[in-house]
Design an enzyme around this catalytic site. Structure first.
Site, PDB file in Angstrom:
ATOM      1  N   HIS A 196      -9.890   1.545   4.393  1.00 47.69           N
ATOM      2  CA  HIS A 196      -8.649   1.748   5.147  1.00 47.69           C
ATOM      3  C   HIS A 196      -8.895   2.758   6.268  1.00 47.69           C
ATOM      4  O   HIS A 196      -9.650   3.712   6.093  1.00 47.69           O
ATOM      5  CB  HIS A 196      -7.542   2.239   4.205  1.00 47.69           C
ATOM      6  CG  HIS A 196      -6.201   2.188   4.866  1.00 47.69           C
ATOM      7  ND1 HIS A 196      -5.783   3.152   5.741  1.00 47.69           N
ATOM      8  CD2 HIS A 196      -5.200   1.270   4.801  1.00 47.69           C
ATOM      9  CE1 HIS A 196      -4.576   2.824   6.188  1.00 47.69           C
ATOM     10  NE2 HIS A 196      -4.198   1.687   5.641  1.00 47.69           N
ATOM     11  N   LYS A 224       0.111   4.217  -0.441  1.00 42.52           N
ATOM     12  CA  LYS A 224      -0.557   5.432   0.068  1.00 42.52           C
ATOM     13  C   LYS A 224      -0.254   6.620  -0.847  1.00 42.52           C
ATOM     14  O   LYS A 224      -0.087   6.425  -2.050  1.00 42.52           O
ATOM     15  CB  LYS A 224      -0.158   5.680   1.530  1.00 42.52           C
ATOM     16  CG  LYS A 224      -0.368   4.424   2.389  1.00 42.52           C
ATOM     17  CD  LYS A 224      -0.262   4.655   3.858  1.00 42.52           C
ATOM     18  CE  LYS A 224      -0.476   3.327   4.591  1.00 42.52           C
ATOM     19  NZ  LYS A 224      -0.467   3.454   6.041  1.00 42.52           N
ATOM     20  N   GLY A 241       1.718   2.263  10.940  1.00 41.08           N
ATOM     21  CA  GLY A 241       2.710   3.328  10.832  1.00 41.08           C
ATOM     22  C   GLY A 241       3.379   3.708  12.141  1.00 41.08           C
ATOM     23  O   GLY A 241       4.028   4.745  12.235  1.00 41.08           O
ATOM     24  N   GLU A 257      -6.214  -4.755  10.386  1.00 39.38           N
ATOM     25  CA  GLU A 257      -5.216  -3.712  10.647  1.00 39.38           C
ATOM     26  C   GLU A 257      -5.578  -2.944  11.909  1.00 39.38           C
ATOM     27  O   GLU A 257      -6.327  -1.950  11.852  1.00 39.38           O
ATOM     28  CB  GLU A 257      -5.162  -2.712   9.476  1.00 39.38           C
ATOM     29  CG  GLU A 257      -4.790  -3.316   8.147  1.00 39.38           C
ATOM     30  CD  GLU A 257      -4.079  -2.306   7.248  1.00 39.38           C
ATOM     31  OE1 GLU A 257      -2.990  -2.617   6.772  1.00 39.38           O
ATOM     32  OE2 GLU A 257      -4.618  -1.200   7.039  1.00 39.38           O
ATOM     33  N   ASN A 315       0.876  -1.173   0.000  1.00 37.51           N
ATOM     34  CA  ASN A 315       0.000   0.000   0.000  1.00 37.51           C
ATOM     35  C   ASN A 315       0.916   1.226   0.000  1.00 37.51           C
ATOM     36  O   ASN A 315       1.444   1.612   1.036  1.00 37.51           O
ATOM     37  CB  ASN A 315      -0.891  -0.038   1.254  1.00 37.51           C
ATOM     38  CG  ASN A 315      -1.788   1.179   1.350  1.00 37.51           C
ATOM     39  OD1 ASN A 315      -1.845   2.000   0.424  1.00 37.51           O
ATOM     40  ND2 ASN A 315      -2.486   1.311   2.463  1.00 37.51           N
ATOM     41  N   GLU A 370      -7.246   5.127   7.321  1.00 35.19           N
ATOM     42  CA  GLU A 370      -6.948   6.531   6.980  1.00 35.19           C
ATOM     43  C   GLU A 370      -8.121   7.156   6.226  1.00 35.19           C
ATOM     44  O   GLU A 370      -8.390   8.346   6.357  1.00 35.19           O
ATOM     45  CB  GLU A 370      -5.642   6.599   6.171  1.00 35.19           C
ATOM     46  CG  GLU A 370      -4.440   6.367   7.079  1.00 35.19           C
ATOM     47  CD  GLU A 370      -3.261   5.702   6.404  1.00 35.19           C
ATOM     48  OE1 GLU A 370      -3.183   5.690   5.168  1.00 35.19           O
ATOM     49  OE2 GLU A 370      -2.403   5.169   7.154  1.00 35.19           O
ATOM     50  N   SER A 390       2.623  -2.020  10.614  1.00 36.11           N
ATOM     51  CA  SER A 390       4.050  -2.077  10.918  1.00 36.11           C
ATOM     52  C   SER A 390       4.709  -3.417  10.572  1.00 36.11           C
ATOM     53  O   SER A 390       5.617  -3.871  11.277  1.00 36.11           O
ATOM     54  CB  SER A 390       4.312  -1.704  12.385  1.00 36.11           C
ATOM     55  OG  SER A 390       3.890  -0.378  12.626  1.00 36.11           O
TER      56      SER A 390
HETATM   57  P1  PGA Z   1       2.200   0.362   7.800  1.00 33.08           P
HETATM   58  O1  PGA Z   1       0.801   0.595   7.079  1.00 33.08           O
HETATM   59  O2  PGA Z   1       2.785  -0.906   7.240  1.00 33.08           O
HETATM   60  O3  PGA Z   1       3.021   1.576   7.450  1.00 33.08           O
HETATM   61  O4  PGA Z   1       1.922   0.248   9.261  1.00 33.08           O
HETATM   62  C1  PGA Z   1      -0.066  -0.464   6.818  1.00 33.08           C
HETATM   63  C2  PGA Z   1      -1.332   0.043   6.202  1.00 33.08           C
HETATM   64  O5  PGA Z   1      -1.772   1.151   6.556  1.00 33.08           O
HETATM   65  O6  PGA Z   1      -1.922  -0.610   5.333  1.00 33.08           O
END
Ligand code: PGA
Length: 246
Positions: free
Chosen positions: A94, A11, A172, A166, A9, A96, A210
């Site tokens: 997601h 982003k 993150g 998630e 991903n 976000e 992460s």
């Molecule tokens: P991350 O993000 O690996 O940076 O924690 C995962 C995601 O948001 O899909």
């Protein structure tokens, strides 16, 4: 041996030049990889990525879509537009998007239905906040999310959906969830989807939050985890290749 599904991903990262450098490094590294690899770049890169990934076996995903087929929806992208670029998967719900664009479970449900009816495979994101986790509500939250998001999805689509668990506090942050806890949640999600869709088939559950080149194998070795949705670590070609190659 299970075949892992590992999704990058990206982003809101990378312009064409950066994608070009990335792929020059990444593609040779993973050419013999045994896992299914998917990259979700920004909409702006889909055209470029489609051309570059042709013949590599790596599939394209988008990070979002809208449910209407066409019309006056400024700034939105439909399933048909994605299929035009040979996109096979779409990340939906997601955290976000929930946080910054106020997406709700019923809104995500409409997108899931639209994606499936257009032959796209939704990667459906669910997960709890840290407050909910501390209150021991993780399973209840995931159940509530999936009960709404999967409304109208039928048993014949189990193989066409992917659930990405998630936990929001792990995204993150550098604090991945412990693999045995994720495995327990994955088992819970598999059973929940069996109940909701009245099927004995097992949905694929990915872990996201992460995931990096040091911890990925712990998740991949867990019986009920089918792969990973990787954010930060997928932006670096070497790191993402290491996650894939183990
Ligand atoms: P991350 O993000 O690996 O940076 O924690 C995962 C995601 O948001 O899909």
């Amino acid at each position: 041996m299970k075949k892992l599904l590992i999704v990058a991903n990206w982003k809101m990262n990378k312009i064409k030049d950066e994608a070009k450098n990335y792929l020059e490094e990444f593609l040779p590294l993973v050419k013999d990889a045994k896992s299914d690899i998917v990259i979700a770049p920004s909409f702006a890169l889909l055209d470029y990525m489609q051309a570059k990934l042709k013949g590599t076996g790596i599939e394209l995903s988008s990070q979002n879509m809208f449910f209407a087929p066409t019309g006056a929806f400024t700034g939105e992208v439909s399933a048909d537009m994605l299929k035009d670029f040979d996109v096979k998967y779409v990340i939906l719900g997601h955290s976000e998007r929930r946080q910054y664009f106020l997406e709700t479970d019923s809104f995500i449900n409409k997108k899931v239905i639209s994606a499936l009816s257009n032959g796209l495979k939704p990667i459906i994101c669910v997960g709890e906040t840290i407050v909910q986790k501390k209150a021991d509500l993780s399973k209840e939250i995931v159940k509530e999310q999936l009960s709404i998001i999967l409304e109208g999805v039928t048993e014949k689509d189990v193989e066409n959906i992917v659930i990405a668990y998630e936990p929001i506090w792990a995204i993150g942050t550098g604090f991945a969830m412990n693999a045995s806890e994720v495995n327990e949640m994955a088992e819970y999600i598999i059973k929940l989807v069996q109940t909701l869709l009245q099927t004995t088939k097992k949905v694929k559950v990915l872990y996201g939050g992460s995931v990096n080149e040091d911890n990925a194998s712990e998740f991949f070795n867990a019986a009920s985890i089918s792969g990973a949705l990787v954010g930060g670590a997928s932006l670096d070609a070497k790191k993402f290749a290491k996650i894939i190659l183990g």
